[in-house]
Design an enzyme around this catalytic site. Structure first.
Site, PDB file in Angstrom:
ATOM      1  N   LYS A  34      61.638  67.142  84.595  1.00  9.02           N
ATOM      2  CA  LYS A  34      61.323  65.704  86.105  1.00  9.02           C
ATOM      3  C   LYS A  34      61.662  64.323  85.480  1.00  9.02           C
ATOM      4  CE  LYS A  34      62.740  68.589  89.379  1.00  9.02           C
ATOM      5  NZ  LYS A  34      62.603  70.226  89.322  1.00  9.02           N
TER       6      LYS A  34
HETATM    7  C1  LIG Z   1      62.661  70.856  90.393  1.00  6.98           C
HETATM    8  C2  LIG Z   1      62.798  71.301  91.855  1.00  6.98           C
HETATM    9  C3  LIG Z   1      62.438  71.106  92.925  1.00  6.98           C
HETATM   10  C4  LIG Z   1      60.356  72.066  92.618  1.00  6.98           C
HETATM   11  O1  LIG Z   1      59.761  71.808  91.547  1.00  6.98           O
HETATM   12  P1  LIG Z   1      58.459  71.843  90.672  1.00  6.98           P
HETATM   13  O2  LIG Z   1      57.527  71.148  90.649  1.00  6.98           O
HETATM   14  O3  LIG Z   1      58.834  72.866  90.259  1.00  6.98           O
HETATM   15  O4  LIG Z   1      57.714  72.928  92.656  1.00  6.98           O
HETATM   16  C5  LIG Z   1      62.089  71.244  94.855  1.00  6.98           C
HETATM   17  N1  LIG Z   1      63.266  71.174  94.955  1.00  6.98           N
HETATM   18  C6  LIG Z   1      63.588  71.146  93.760  1.00  6.98           C
HETATM   19  C7  LIG Z   1      64.842  70.040  94.311  1.00  6.98           C
HETATM   20  C8  LIG Z   1      63.869  70.696  92.563  1.00  6.98           C
HETATM   21  O5  LIG Z   1      64.647  69.812  91.602  1.00  6.98           O
END
Ligand SMILES: *Cc1c(COP(=O)(O)O)cnc(C)c1O
Length: 387
Positions: free
Chosen positions: A186
Site C-alpha cells: 500500500k
Molecule cells: C489491501 C486491501 C484490503 C485489506 O487490507 P489489509 O491491511 O491487508 O487487511 C482491504 N480492501 C482493499 C480494497 C484492499 O486493497
C-alpha cells in the site's frame, strides 16, 4: 522484441534506512506491543487526515470488521458493497453474520455506482461499504444522501486512499468510519497494519474491542503508577498494532507527501504516453477529487487490439515487466458465486471491465527509465499483436 535487462517487480515496498532505524529504536525501547509509538502514530495520522479520532489496528481487514461491529451490523442484516474489491471488504460482512449484496460499478472510475446502491436497498439493509478503488474517491455526496435517507452506516474501505480527498475533504474525515491499510504493497506501509478513523463515539467503542474487550491496555497496566485490575467489557478481538510497526508508520507518514508526488508524476507520464493508444483506456480523475494514485489500472480493448488480457500480461512479463489485476470481481469467486447464486453477467460493467483489466507498476521507487521501459513494453506488446 525489446526487453529490459532485469525484471521490474509490480509493487515492492519502499523502505529506507530511516524506517529501519526507527524499528530498531522501537525494539530497543522494550515496548514490543501496543505502546507509545502506536499512540503517537494515531495522533500523527489523525492530524494528517484531519480525522476527529483514529485507532491503529493490525490490518485494514480488522478495521473493517470493527467498523461493522460498532455499527451494530449482525445476523439478518444486509450490507451493500462493490464487487470490484479485495476479498476482505466482503469477508468481514460474513464474519459478523450479515449478507453481502454486491452491486455494479461506474464504467469510468470502477467505483461503486450510487444508482445501483439505491436500487439494491431493502428493509434489511444496514450499511454500505464503499471502496475508493485505486485511490480515486467514490461519489461520497451521492452515497451520503442515500445513506442518510435510509439511516444506513456509510463505511469507507480506504485501503487505497491515504491522502486522497473528495471536494476538499480528506478521506478519513467521514461522519461514520473509514478503514486504511498499511499492508506491504500500500501507499504507506507498516508491513501489516491498518487504521480506523472517524466519529469519536464509534472509535471509543472500537478501541477496547481491538484488544480483547479489556477496560485498560498493557500500557496503562504495566506503568509504575499502573494498576493490575481490568475488566472484560465485551468478547473483543486481538487487533492491536505493535510499537515497531507504528515506528515504521511514523517515518512513512513523514515521507508520504514526497512519495505521493512521485506517484502523481509517474501516473502523469503514463497518462500522456497512453493517450496516443486507442486500444487502452487509462484511469480517469474527476475534477472534484484528489486521487491517491494507489494503482494504475488500464483497460485493454481486447477486440480492437486482438489480444486477450492473459496474452497481454504474458507479453509484458516476457519484456520483464511485472503486472497485476485489480480485481477479480468478488461475485465470480466460488464462495460468493455458489453461496448467493451470482452469474458473471449479473454485474456486467464490472465483469466486462475485469476481462480487460491490467494494473501497471506504480510506486515511488520507479525511476524515469523504469517508467519508460513500462511504456515501451506496452507499445511493443501491442505492436507485436498487430503484426
Ligand atoms: C489491501 C486491501 C484490503 C485489506 O487490507 P489489509 O491491511 O491487508 O487487511 C482491504 N480492501 C482493499 C480494497 C484492499 O486493497
Amino acid at each position: 522484441m525489446q526487453r529490459r535487462s532485469e525484471f521490474l517487480p509490480f509493487s515492492p515496498p519502499n523502505i529506507g534506512e530511516e524506517e529501519i532505524a526507527a524499528v530498531v529504536a522501537a525494539l530497543r525501547s522494550g515496548w514490543l506491543t501496543r505502546g507509545p509509538q502506536v499512540h503517537e502514530f494515531e495522533t500523527a495520522f489523525a492530524m494528517y487526515t484531519g480525522a476527529p479520532a483514529a485507532l491503529a489496528v493490525s490490518s485494514c481487514t480488522a478495521a473493517l470488521h470493527l467498523a461493522l461491529v460498532v455499527n451494530g451490523v449482525g445476523p439478518g442484516d444486509e450490507v451493500i458493497t462493490t464487487t470490484m474489491t479485495f476479498a476482505s471488504t466482503a469477508n468481514v460482512i460474513e464474519h459478523v453474520g450479515a449478507k453481502p449484496v454486491f452491486v455494479d460499478v461506474e464504467a469510468d472510475t470502477l467505483n461503486i455506482d450510487p444508482n445501483r446502491v439505491a436500487a439494491a436497498l431493502t428493509a434489511k439493509t444496514r450499511a454500505v461499504i464503499a471502496v475508493h478503488y485505486a485511490g480515486h474517491p467514490v461519489n461520497l455526496g451521492a452515497l451520503r444522501d442515500i445513506c442518510a435517507g435510509a439511516e444506513l452506516a456509510l463505511i469507507e474501505d480506504a485501503a487505497h486512499a491515504v491522502g486522497a480527498s473528495y471536494k476538499g475533504s480528506m478521506v478519513g474525515t467521514s461522519a461514520n468510519l473509514a478503514a486504511f491499510s498499511f499492508y506491504a504493497t500500500k501507499n504507506l506501509t507498516t508491513g501489516e497494519g491498518g487504521m480506523l478513523t472517524g466519529a469519536p463515539e464509534l472509535i471509543d467503542r472500537a478501541r477496547p474491542l481491538a484488544l480483547h474487550g479489556m477496560s485498560r491496555t498493557a500500557w496503562n497496566r504495566y506503568q509504575k503508577e499502573g494498576n493490575w485490575y481490568y475488566e472484560i467489557l465485551a468478547p473483543g478481538f486481538k487487533y492491536n498494532m505493535t510499537d515497531p510497526a507504528a515506528a515504521m508508520g511514523l517515518v512513512q507518514l513523514r515521507r508520504l507527501p514526497a512519495m505521493q508526488a512521485r506517484r502523481d508524476a509517474i501516473a502523469g507520464m503514463y497518462d500522456e504516453a497512453f493517450s496516443r493508444l486507442p486500444v487502452v483506456s487509462t484511469p480517469p480523475v474527476r475534477d472534484d477529487v484528489v486521487t491517491a494514485r494507489h494503482l494504475y489500472p488500464i483497460q485493454l480493448d481486447r477486440e480492437r487490439c486482438g489480444l486477450e488480457r492473459a496474452e497481454f500480461i504474458a507479453a509484458l512479463a516476457e519484456r520483464n515487466i511485472g503486472t497485476s489485476v485489480h480485481f477479480i470481481p468478488l461475485h465470480i469467486h466460488p464462495y460468493y458465486r455458489d453461496t448467493y447464486g451470482y452469474r458473471p453477467g449479473d454485474l456486467p460493467v464490472a465483469y466486462e471491465a475485469y476481462r480487460g483489466l491490467v494494473s501497471l507498476p506504480l510506486h515511488p521507487g520507479l525511476c524515469d527509465d523504469d517508467v519508460s521501459d513500462v511504456i515501451h513494453a506496452v507499445f511493443d506488446a501491442l505492436d507485436s499483436a498487430a503484426t
